[in-house]
Write a protein that holds these residues in place. Structure first.
Motif, short mmCIF file in Angstrom:
data_model
loop_
_atom_site.label_atom_id
_atom_site.label_comp_id
_atom_site.label_asym_id
_atom_site.label_seq_id
_atom_site.Cartn_x
_atom_site.Cartn_y
_atom_site.Cartn_z
N ILE A 84 0.64 -1.16 0.01
CA ILE A 84 0.15 0.18 -0.08
C ILE A 84 0.93 1.15 -0.09
N PHE A 85 1.77 1.36 0.91
CA PHE A 85 2.77 2.44 0.94
C PHE A 85 3.39 2.37 -0.32
N SER A 86 4.00 1.54 -1.05
CA SER A 86 4.64 1.72 -2.20
C SER A 86 3.66 2.26 -3.52
N ILE A 87 2.67 1.59 -3.35
CA ILE A 87 1.62 1.89 -4.45
C ILE A 87 1.23 3.45 -4.08
N SER A 88 0.86 3.86 -3.17
CA SER A 88 0.54 5.21 -2.77
C SER A 88 1.73 6.15 -3.15
N ILE A 89 2.93 5.79 -2.82
CA ILE A 89 3.97 6.72 -3.15
C ILE A 89 4.24 6.97 -4.56
N PHE A 90 3.89 5.73 -5.20
CA PHE A 90 4.14 5.98 -6.81
C PHE A 90 3.03 6.75 -7.42
N LEU A 91 1.78 6.46 -6.95
CA LEU A 91 0.65 7.15 -7.69
C LEU A 91 0.89 8.70 -7.37
#
Length: 507
Positions: free
Chosen positions: A218-225
């Motif tokens: 979730i953190f990874s996807i969020s920071i990418f988006l």
């Protein structure tokens, strides 16, 4: 001979830091003097006094971009801390669950990235490590986990280091932020796994692997988006808020017996030892939310963005420098500081003490960063960077993809600062990429990612960690442990970067 002379500023920094145990401030200033002597005396790299002054002042201007943001970031932290706000947040996170592993996960992937993204300067570690000790972890474990929690350094102090890297490398900020986020995805998962392993061993990973995987993804996807579609400066703040919220929701679902306690904590919450009053957790979090909202609006509403970018702008065309003072995150941190003073009714004495300690921490950063950036600018102007890049291109060719992460890692390890590392090595990395035909934004992203994640093993951070946790006698053991952890992260970055290059899968 020319190559050795060109490498002397970097060699000087390394020797001063590790052989003579000098601070980053002294190492930067002395290495700057060495660089000046080279360009004034050595014929192959000689430039005029006017060019020397021009390059040095440009270094100061580039550093000022970061310094403007960081000052108010540090001040914001001290204002919040002096009102008992940090203790309130820590108390809230420690009370929502009695499970130590879940507490570690929330601290590492939630609170620490939030503090680092708004304040930078490694301040998150200074808060997380004491909390871990209070939760019952040994000082060595607390120091190790606290250092590993510095996984949001690329977005520290609203991405000041990444902004500097983008400016020096001539890479669009959004591209650099997004590229860093992509390369960091496996690193985020790795660091959270390491933190849980340090806290409870293999059994803890087996028992909580679902939460580890869920929240790190979730953190990874969020920071990418958020990097790709919203704002690089806000990406760390928003991602930590999203991840923390989902983490708390998961705890509520999995631990229904603590639901009543959590709700009471949210509504009432935490006690400030500093002023003797109850602080509502929503009130404590409101400055972070206000900061996020203000920057969000300034980036996404075209009319407001246009106004902010065109008013109160410092422009120096001869130095290719422009800074929109109102558009910079530094201005919105300033507004947030004013809001914090008003909402918490902070006394003049606390404001004054917060200002004094902020200036004390800020000044060495400005001087050392200016020295590092000025060294980079002088080396570029004198063609020293070109000479090193040309040699690296001839020696390594496309295999430079294996070397690039180590260069960034060394920079972060040496300086303890993503900003300092990017100031030293971004220009070199980009120039070498041009020589070898490697994608410029990929190499710049590797530099930014590897230097950021290596700062947690920096001797200056290790020394701080050992001192803060009262384990000065075990400083070398802590350094060895963190160096091995960081080496694992560098290897992950290499594997992922090579994969992108082999399969031509890079934007």
């Amino acid at each position: 001979m020319n190559l050795i002379i060109a490498l002397l500023p970097f060699i000087c920094i390394f020797v001063l830091l590790f052989v003579f145990k000098q601070t980053s401030l002294r190492s930067g200033l002395l290495s700057y003097i060495v660089t000046l002597l080279i360009i004034l005396v050595y014929p192959s790299y000689h430039i005029t006094v006017e060019s020397t002054l021009h390059a040095s002042f440009k270094g100061f201007l580039i550093s000022f971009v970061a310094a403007y943001v960081l000052f108010f970031g540090i001040l914001f932290f001290h204002l919040i801390n002096n009102t008992g706000g940090i203790r309130a947040i820590a108390s809230f996170l420690s009370e929502v669950t009695t499970d130590q592993i879940l507490q570690v996960i929330l601290l590492v992937i939630g609170l620490s990235p939030l503090l680092e993204s708004t304040s930078g300067f490694g301040i998150a570690f200074m808060i997380v490590a004491p909390i871990l000790i209070a939760l019952g972890f040994s000082p060595m474990k607390a120091a190790s986990i606290g250092l590993v929690s510095l996984l949001a350094v690329p977005w520290g102090a609203l991405s000041t280091g990444t902004v500097i890297g983008a400016q020096i490398g001539g890479i669009p900020l959004q591209e650099l932020g997004t590229g860093t986020a992509i390369i960091s995805i496996p690193v985020f998962i790795y660091f959270l796994l390491i933190a849980v392993y340090l806290a409870g061993g293999k059994d803890a990973i087996k028992y909580r692997w679902k939460e580890i995987l869920l929240l790190s993804v979730i953190f990874s996807i969020s920071i990418f988006l958020f990097n790709a579609f919203v704002s690089v400066e806000l990406a760390g703040v928003l991602s930590s808020l999203v991840t923390s919220s989902i983490g708390l929701l998961v705890i509520k679902i999995k631990n229904s017996s603590s639901l009543k306690m959590i709700n009471e904590t949210v509504i009432e919450t935490s006690v400030s030892e500093n002023n003797g009053t109850n602080l509502n957790i929503i009130k404590v979090m409101s400055p972070y939310l206000i900061l996020t909202l203000l920057i969000f609006i300034s980036r996404l509403i075209p009319s407001i963005k246009k106004f902010l970018e065109s008013h109160f702008v410092i422009e120096l065309p001869s130095f290719s420098f422009s800074l929109a003072l109102l558009y910079s995150p530094g201005f919105w941190l300033f507004i947030t500081c004013l809001y914090t003073i008003f909402i918490f009714k902070i006394s003049k004495s606390i404001i004054w003490s917060s200002l004094k300690i902020s200036i004390k921490q800020w000044v060495p950063f400005v001087i050392s960063t200016t020295a590092f950036v000025a060294i980079s600018q002088l080396m570029t102007t004198a063609n020293m960077t070109f000479a090193i890049a040309n040699a690296a291109g001839l020696i390594f060719g496309s295999m430079f993809i294996f070397v690039s992460p180590f260069i960034g890692g060394i920079g972060g390890f040496l300086t303890g600062s993503n900003t300092g590392s990017n100031a030293m090595f971004t220009q070199l990395q980009v120039e070498t990429a041009k020589k070898t035909g490697l994608p410029l934004n990929l190499i710049a992203s590797i530099q930014n990612t590897s230097s950021s994640h290596s700062t947690m093993a920096s001797p200056s951070r290790i020394m701080l960690g050992a001192s803060l946790c009262g384990i000065e006698s075990e400083e070398n053991r802590l350094l060895k442990k963190m160096s091995i952890i960081v080496l694992g992260a560098i290897l992950l970055i290499i594997i992922l970067s090579v994969g992108f290059l082999v399969f031509d899968f890079w934007f």
